[in-house]
Design a protein around this motif. Structure first.
Motif, mmCIF file in Angstrom:
data_model
loop_
_atom_site.group_PDB
_atom_site.id
_atom_site.type_symbol
_atom_site.label_atom_id
_atom_site.label_comp_id
_atom_site.label_asym_id
_atom_site.label_seq_id
_atom_site.Cartn_x
_atom_site.Cartn_y
_atom_site.Cartn_z
ATOM 1 N N MET A 1 5.849 27.344 -3.126
ATOM 2 C CA MET A 1 5.877 26.052 -2.545
ATOM 3 C C MET A 1 6.955 25.217 -3.180
ATOM 4 O O MET A 1 6.999 25.059 -4.375
ATOM 5 N N ASP A 2 7.823 24.672 -2.325
ATOM 6 C CA ASP A 2 8.934 23.865 -2.928
ATOM 7 C C ASP A 2 8.228 22.553 -3.874
ATOM 8 O O ASP A 2 6.788 22.417 -3.836
ATOM 9 N N THR A 3 9.108 21.673 -4.394
ATOM 10 C CA THR A 3 8.703 20.757 -5.203
ATOM 11 C C THR A 3 8.079 19.875 -4.231
ATOM 12 O O THR A 3 8.479 19.296 -3.108
ATOM 13 N N ILE A 4 6.719 19.108 -4.939
ATOM 14 C CA ILE A 4 5.992 18.163 -4.010
ATOM 15 C C ILE A 4 6.376 16.782 -4.353
ATOM 16 O O ILE A 4 6.250 16.594 -5.371
ATOM 17 N N THR A 5 6.953 16.008 -3.267
ATOM 18 C CA THR A 5 6.821 14.594 -3.872
ATOM 19 C C THR A 5 5.828 13.765 -2.974
ATOM 20 O O THR A 5 5.501 14.239 -1.706
ATOM 21 N N LEU A 6 5.785 12.613 -3.501
ATOM 22 C CA LEU A 6 4.687 11.572 -2.945
ATOM 23 C C LEU A 6 5.855 10.632 -2.506
ATOM 24 O O LEU A 6 6.488 9.809 -3.360
ATOM 25 N N ARG A 7 5.806 10.179 -1.183
ATOM 26 C CA ARG A 7 6.638 9.126 -0.806
ATOM 27 C C ARG A 7 5.831 8.316 0.184
ATOM 28 O O ARG A 7 4.688 8.462 0.514
ATOM 29 N N ALA A 56 -0.658 0.198 -0.316
ATOM 30 C CA ALA A 56 0.272 1.356 -0.064
ATOM 31 C C ALA A 56 -0.434 2.423 0.660
ATOM 32 O O ALA A 56 -1.605 2.653 0.099
ATOM 33 N N GLY A 57 0.402 3.326 1.271
ATOM 34 C CA GLY A 57 -0.046 4.545 1.511
ATOM 35 C C GLY A 57 1.154 5.530 1.153
ATOM 36 O O GLY A 57 2.203 5.231 1.364
ATOM 37 N N TRP A 58 0.707 6.691 0.851
ATOM 38 C CA TRP A 58 1.620 7.693 0.741
ATOM 39 C C TRP A 58 1.405 8.976 1.416
ATOM 40 O O TRP A 58 0.350 9.447 1.511
ATOM 41 N N ILE A 59 2.449 9.739 1.410
ATOM 42 C CA ILE A 59 2.670 11.047 2.123
ATOM 43 C C ILE A 59 3.085 12.140 1.187
ATOM 44 O O ILE A 59 4.193 11.836 0.450
ATOM 45 N N ALA A 60 2.321 12.988 0.901
ATOM 46 C CA ALA A 60 2.644 14.205 -0.081
ATOM 47 C C ALA A 60 3.667 15.221 0.859
ATOM 48 O O ALA A 60 3.316 15.612 1.811
ATOM 49 N N GLU A 61 4.516 15.611 0.405
ATOM 50 C CA GLU A 61 5.558 16.355 1.187
ATOM 51 C C GLU A 61 6.508 17.311 0.356
ATOM 52 O O GLU A 61 6.638 17.132 -0.701
ATOM 53 N N ALA A 62 6.541 18.608 1.048
ATOM 54 C CA ALA A 62 7.328 19.560 0.325
ATOM 55 C C ALA A 62 8.234 20.311 1.278
ATOM 56 O O ALA A 62 7.955 20.567 2.505
ATOM 57 N N GLY A 63 9.517 20.459 1.074
ATOM 58 C CA GLY A 63 10.483 21.119 2.039
ATOM 59 C C GLY A 63 10.409 20.437 3.617
ATOM 60 O O GLY A 63 10.534 21.039 4.331
ATOM 61 N N LEU A 67 1.986 17.279 3.693
ATOM 62 C CA LEU A 67 0.739 18.196 3.037
ATOM 63 C C LEU A 67 -0.464 17.304 2.866
ATOM 64 O O LEU A 67 -1.471 17.935 2.749
ATOM 65 N N GLY A 68 -0.256 15.994 2.956
ATOM 66 C CA GLY A 68 -1.343 15.112 2.623
ATOM 67 C C GLY A 68 -1.025 13.744 2.839
ATOM 68 O O GLY A 68 0.208 13.341 2.699
ATOM 69 N N SER A 69 -2.148 13.043 2.447
ATOM 70 C CA SER A 69 -1.952 11.560 2.606
ATOM 71 C C SER A 69 -2.985 10.980 1.706
ATOM 72 O O SER A 69 -4.067 11.396 1.371
ATOM 73 N N ILE A 70 -2.790 9.532 1.315
ATOM 74 C CA ILE A 70 -3.645 8.750 0.643
ATOM 75 C C ILE A 70 -3.458 7.439 0.800
ATOM 76 O O ILE A 70 -2.073 7.075 0.567
ATOM 77 N N PHE A 71 -4.240 6.586 0.742
ATOM 78 C CA PHE A 71 -3.829 5.000 1.008
ATOM 79 C C PHE A 71 -4.842 4.272 -0.193
ATOM 80 O O PHE A 71 -5.935 4.602 -0.198
ATOM 81 N N CYS A 72 -4.040 3.128 -0.445
ATOM 82 C CA CYS A 72 -4.747 2.069 -1.039
ATOM 83 C C CYS A 72 -4.548 0.889 -0.691
ATOM 84 O O CYS A 72 -3.491 0.241 -0.319
ATOM 85 N N VAL A 73 -5.698 0.356 -0.158
ATOM 86 C CA VAL A 73 -5.763 -1.161 0.679
ATOM 87 C C VAL A 73 -6.632 -1.827 0.182
ATOM 88 O O VAL A 73 -7.589 -1.466 -0.639
ATOM 89 N N LEU A 101 -4.990 11.503 -6.305
ATOM 90 C CA LEU A 101 -5.931 10.437 -6.457
ATOM 91 C C LEU A 101 -5.432 9.635 -7.811
ATOM 92 O O LEU A 101 -5.368 8.356 -7.801
ATOM 93 N N GLY A 102 -4.950 10.050 -8.800
ATOM 94 C CA GLY A 102 -4.310 9.350 -10.037
ATOM 95 C C GLY A 102 -3.163 8.405 -9.460
ATOM 96 O O GLY A 102 -3.088 7.315 -10.231
ATOM 97 N N HIS A 103 -2.248 8.908 -8.648
ATOM 98 C CA HIS A 103 -1.174 8.028 -8.227
ATOM 99 C C HIS A 103 -1.871 6.703 -7.699
ATOM 100 O O HIS A 103 -1.316 5.722 -7.933
#
Length: 161
Positions: A1-7, A56-63, A67-73, A101-103
């Motif tokens: 799997m490519d490098t996973i980023t959180l954006r 904020a909300g984030w999307i985990a992404e690779a290539g 791949l996923g999501s998480i939100f803090c409201v 989760l840590g992020h």
């Protein structure tokens, strides 16, 4: 799997996020068609009203693949709520959930929240184990009928020290 980023979540991610919640929860938990519209409402409300200084909300992404999501409201002035935590099946078991989760928790701490809360169901065992490993505790459990299923709804909380 490519490098996973959180954006950061963008409005263009909304259709994917709604569809994946509906599809995965139907397949994995037996949820009916009432779940995706709830996710759509949560996302619509977030896009219309969120405070970017504290939420904020984030999307985990690779290539280029989501791949996923998480939100803090904000639940209140002092408590943040974790929402829309989702991982695609192929992204599970690789530490990405822990990273996300840590992020999210680090963000909540940095924004001055005293703690966090979340709502889930007892049947989501992997997620519940992740919360417990990170110091979250069950605050309430109650039986509910939701999304066409009999469920044990749980509220989990964590206080930051």
């Amino acid at each position: 799997m490519d490098t996973i980023t959180l954006r950061l979540f963008q409005s263009e991610d909304a259709p994917w996020l709604i569809e994946r919640h509906g599809t995965l929860y139907a397949r994995e938990a037996g949820f009916d068609g009432t779940f995706a519209p709830l996710v759509a409402k949560i996302i619509t409300d977030y896009l219309a009203r969120h405070d970017p200084a504290r939420e904020a909300g984030w999307i985990a992404e690779a290539g280029g693949r989501r791949l996923g999501s998480i939100f803090c409201v904000a639940q209140s002035a002092d408590v943040a709520k974790l929402r829309l935590f989702l991982l695609e099946p192929e992204a599970r078991g690789r530490g990405l959930g822990q990273r996300m989760l840590g992020h999210c928790m680090d963000f909540a701490r940095a924004k001055g929240y005293a703690g966090m809360t979340l709502a889930t169901h007892e049947s989501h065992r992997a997620a519940c184990a992740l919360y417990a490993r990170n110091g979250w505790q069950i605050a309430q459990t109650r039986p509910v009928r939701a999304y066409g299923c009999d469920l044990l709804e749980q509220t989990w909380d964590i206080a930051f020290h």
